[in-house]
Motif scaffolding. Structure first.
Motif, short mmCIF file in Angstrom:
data_model
loop_
_atom_site.label_atom_id
_atom_site.label_comp_id
_atom_site.label_asym_id
_atom_site.label_seq_id
_atom_site.Cartn_x
_atom_site.Cartn_y
_atom_site.Cartn_z
N GLY A 255 20.46 49.01 22.90
CA GLY A 255 19.19 48.46 23.33
C GLY A 255 19.09 46.95 23.25
N THR A 256 20.07 46.30 22.65
CA THR A 256 20.06 44.84 22.55
C THR A 256 20.20 44.21 23.94
N GLU A 257 19.40 43.19 24.20
CA GLU A 257 19.47 42.47 25.47
C GLU A 257 19.38 40.97 25.22
N PHE A 258 20.15 40.20 25.96
CA PHE A 258 20.09 38.73 25.87
C PHE A 258 20.79 38.14 27.09
N ASP A 259 20.55 36.86 27.34
CA ASP A 259 21.20 36.15 28.44
C ASP A 259 22.41 35.38 27.92
N SER A 260 23.48 35.41 28.69
CA SER A 260 24.70 34.72 28.29
C SER A 260 25.39 34.17 29.54
N ASP A 261 25.74 32.89 29.51
CA ASP A 261 26.40 32.28 30.67
C ASP A 261 27.92 32.36 30.56
N THR A 262 28.41 32.93 29.46
CA THR A 262 29.86 33.10 29.26
C THR A 262 30.12 34.52 28.81
N ILE A 263 30.84 35.30 29.63
CA ILE A 263 31.17 36.69 29.29
C ILE A 263 32.67 36.86 29.45
N VAL A 264 33.36 37.05 28.33
CA VAL A 264 34.82 37.18 28.33
C VAL A 264 35.18 38.64 28.12
N TRP A 265 35.99 39.17 29.03
CA TRP A 265 36.34 40.60 29.02
C TRP A 265 37.78 40.77 28.58
N THR A 266 37.99 41.33 27.39
CA THR A 266 39.34 41.60 26.88
C THR A 266 39.45 43.06 26.42
N ALA A 267 38.62 43.92 27.02
CA ALA A 267 38.52 45.31 26.55
C ALA A 267 39.56 46.21 27.22
N GLY A 268 40.80 45.96 26.90
CA GLY A 268 41.84 46.89 27.33
C GLY A 268 42.57 46.50 28.60
N VAL A 269 43.73 47.12 28.77
CA VAL A 269 44.58 46.89 29.94
C VAL A 269 45.04 48.24 30.48
N LYS A 270 45.59 48.21 31.69
CA LYS A 270 46.18 49.41 32.28
C LYS A 270 47.48 49.01 32.96
N ALA A 271 48.36 49.98 33.17
CA ALA A 271 49.64 49.70 33.81
C ALA A 271 49.43 49.15 35.20
N ASN A 272 50.35 48.30 35.64
CA ASN A 272 50.24 47.70 36.97
C ASN A 272 50.06 48.79 38.03
N PRO A 273 49.02 48.68 38.88
CA PRO A 273 48.72 49.73 39.86
C PRO A 273 49.79 49.91 40.94
N VAL A 274 50.71 48.97 41.07
CA VAL A 274 51.80 49.14 42.05
C VAL A 274 52.60 50.40 41.76
N LEU A 275 52.70 50.78 40.49
CA LEU A 275 53.48 51.96 40.12
C LEU A 275 52.93 53.23 40.75
N ALA A 276 51.63 53.28 40.97
CA ALA A 276 51.00 54.48 41.51
C ALA A 276 51.47 54.78 42.93
N THR A 277 51.95 53.78 43.65
CA THR A 277 52.40 53.98 45.04
C THR A 277 53.92 54.19 45.12
N SER A 278 54.59 54.20 43.98
CA SER A 278 56.05 54.34 43.97
C SER A 278 56.45 55.81 43.93
N ASP A 279 57.76 56.08 44.04
CA ASP A 279 58.26 57.45 43.92
C ASP A 279 58.90 57.68 42.55
N LEU A 280 58.43 56.94 41.55
CA LEU A 280 58.94 57.07 40.19
C LEU A 280 57.97 57.91 39.35
N PRO A 281 58.47 58.62 38.33
CA PRO A 281 57.61 59.52 37.53
C PRO A 281 56.67 58.76 36.60
N LEU A 282 55.38 59.13 36.62
CA LEU A 282 54.37 58.47 35.81
C LEU A 282 53.72 59.47 34.86
#
Length: 439
Positions: A255-282
């Protein structure tokens, strides 16, 4: 192109795994045994653990990147983006900077494409968020924070001033915590040069969905880190989700709300999406399935390591048969060194060696002279942990050239104190032309 005696080794990616694998191959391959080609969209490798210090002004940004062509003198470096992998045809498709596509054939492929920021479907995130994975983002964030101080110092609108001086970081891993701590340290130091801004006017907020931060260290050190951040006036929201960032208005799940002019997003990563179009096992998370030897499972002549690979963690399989290596720099560098040896071993008719590594621990900087460390079951805090952080990473950054430059930066910033200059013009170098042409 027909296949000759010289094997063609193609490495996709010039990050930790790509660079260290290429360095190993460059050192150990015999003259005409194989050619090595490294393909990456950037002409450099970024040593990401130093990005927070580059953003905070302790290290020159150019010194946290390693130029690929200068370092890999016996390799062919191609600046291009990989768009497709067709292992059945032994070729990859790349897109050059001018937009044209080419196909590169190979005999041996090393997939080291790493990870990308994992964006969530949160309203306003794509428009307001700033990622923190590249040196360009670190420079931008540093200039942005300093420019917010300049803007706040000039405005007469109290609501706008509060928004300018509110800095929000989402993600409580190493990247988020270290970036937040370094920039808060820098901004607090910079306030002495502003007539209308006191350190207490700055508002720093950390939002983490999990119930703790820094999962790589022991829980007690995570708790200690939270206490240290809160002692500096930083607000920490644990077990809290971000609901919206629209227009810079932050809405949290509690429920917390406030205004911020700087929002830095470091909440996780995922494997490069190029792999999804390859014929290699994922696997289910989009990473390449790998054997302990770093070969891609069930595929000949393809190797992988790092963030885009699901490599079994043999040091933990006794307690968890499905344990995988964490996506961090420590594993990536060690895997890359073994990967180069294994590729050469197989080329010469020998068996590859499985990857086995016991985690030595973790170190994190919390700003100048502050840190936490958990190394070889030794816990450290404060100055000692901060010194361990610097010592560990200067030993790991590749090439003597970069080690020397980083140490020189630290010595100069220690003697002359940190620079707190905003170079906002680099974010919009044509602003003056636009202003003149529009008048």
């Amino acid at each position: 192109m027909g296949r000759g005696k010289t094997k063609r080794i193609v490495i996709l990616g010039g990050g930790y795994v790509g660079l260290y694998t290429a360095l190993g191959l460059q050192r150990k391959l015999r003259g005409a045994e194989a050619s090595v080609t490294v393909i990456d969209p950037q002409p450099h490798m970024t040593y990401q653990p130093f990005l927070p210090e580059a953003a905070g002004g302790a290290i020159e940004p150019r010194h946290v990147v390693v130029p690929l062509r200068k370092t890999l003198k016996r390799c062919h470096v191609v600046t291009a983006r990989v768009t497709n992998i067709e292992h059945a045809a032994r070729r990859v498709t790349i897109e050059a900077p001018d937009g044209h596509h080419e196909q590169v054939e190979y005999d041996v492929l090393v997939v080291a494409l790493g990870s990308v920021a994992r964006l969530m479907p949160i309203p306003g995130l794509a428009d307001q968020g700033i990622a923190f994975k590249t040196v360009g983002e670190a420079i931008f964030l540093r200039n942005h924070v300093m420019s917010r101080l300049d803007a706040a110092n000039s405005t007469n609108d109290p609501d706008l001033r509060r928004k300018y001086l509110t800095f929000t970081f989402v993600g409580g891993g190493f990247a988020g915590i270290e970036a937040l701590a370094e920039l808060e340290d820098m901004a607090r130091f910079a306030t002495r040069y502003y007539d209308n801004i006191a350190p207490s006017d700055l508002r720093w907020v950390l939002v983490e969905a999990a119930g703790r931060i820094l999962p790589e260290v022991r829980e007690r050190l995570g708790v200690y880190t939270v206490l240290q951040l809160e002692r500096r006036g930083i607000e920490v929201y644990l077990s809290t989700l971000a609901r919206s960032f629209e227009g810079g208005h932050v809405v949290l799940s509690d429920g917390t709300e406030f205004d911020s002019d700087t929002i830095v997003w470091t909440a996780g990563v995922k494997a490069n999406p190029v792999l999804a179009t390859s014929d290699l096992p994922l696997d289910e998370r989009g990473r390449l399935k790998a054997e302990p030897t770093l070969r891609v499972t069930g595929v000949e002549d393809v190797w992988t390591a790092g963030d885009n690979a699901a490599v079994p963690d043999l040091s933990r399989t006794g307690e968890d048969p499905n344990a995988l290596c964490a996506p961090n720099a420590q594993h990536a560098v060690r895997q890359a060194n073994l990967l180069a040896k294994n590729v050469i071993a197989v080329l010469r008719g020998h068996e590859p060696t499985p990857y086995f590594h016991k985690n030595v621990g973790s170190v994190a900087s919390l700003g100048l002279h502050k840190g936490v460390a958990d190394v070889y079951n030794i816990k450290a805090k404060g100055f000692v942990a901060w010194a361990m952080h610097r010592g560990y990473h200067v030993a790991r950054v590749p090439t003597f050239n970069r080690k020397f430059r980083v140490v020189a930066d630290w010595l100069l910033s220690g003697l002359l104190r940190r620079e707190v200059i905003s170079l906002g013009q680099i974010n919009n170098p044509r602003a003056e032309f636009d202003r003149v042409s529009g008048s």
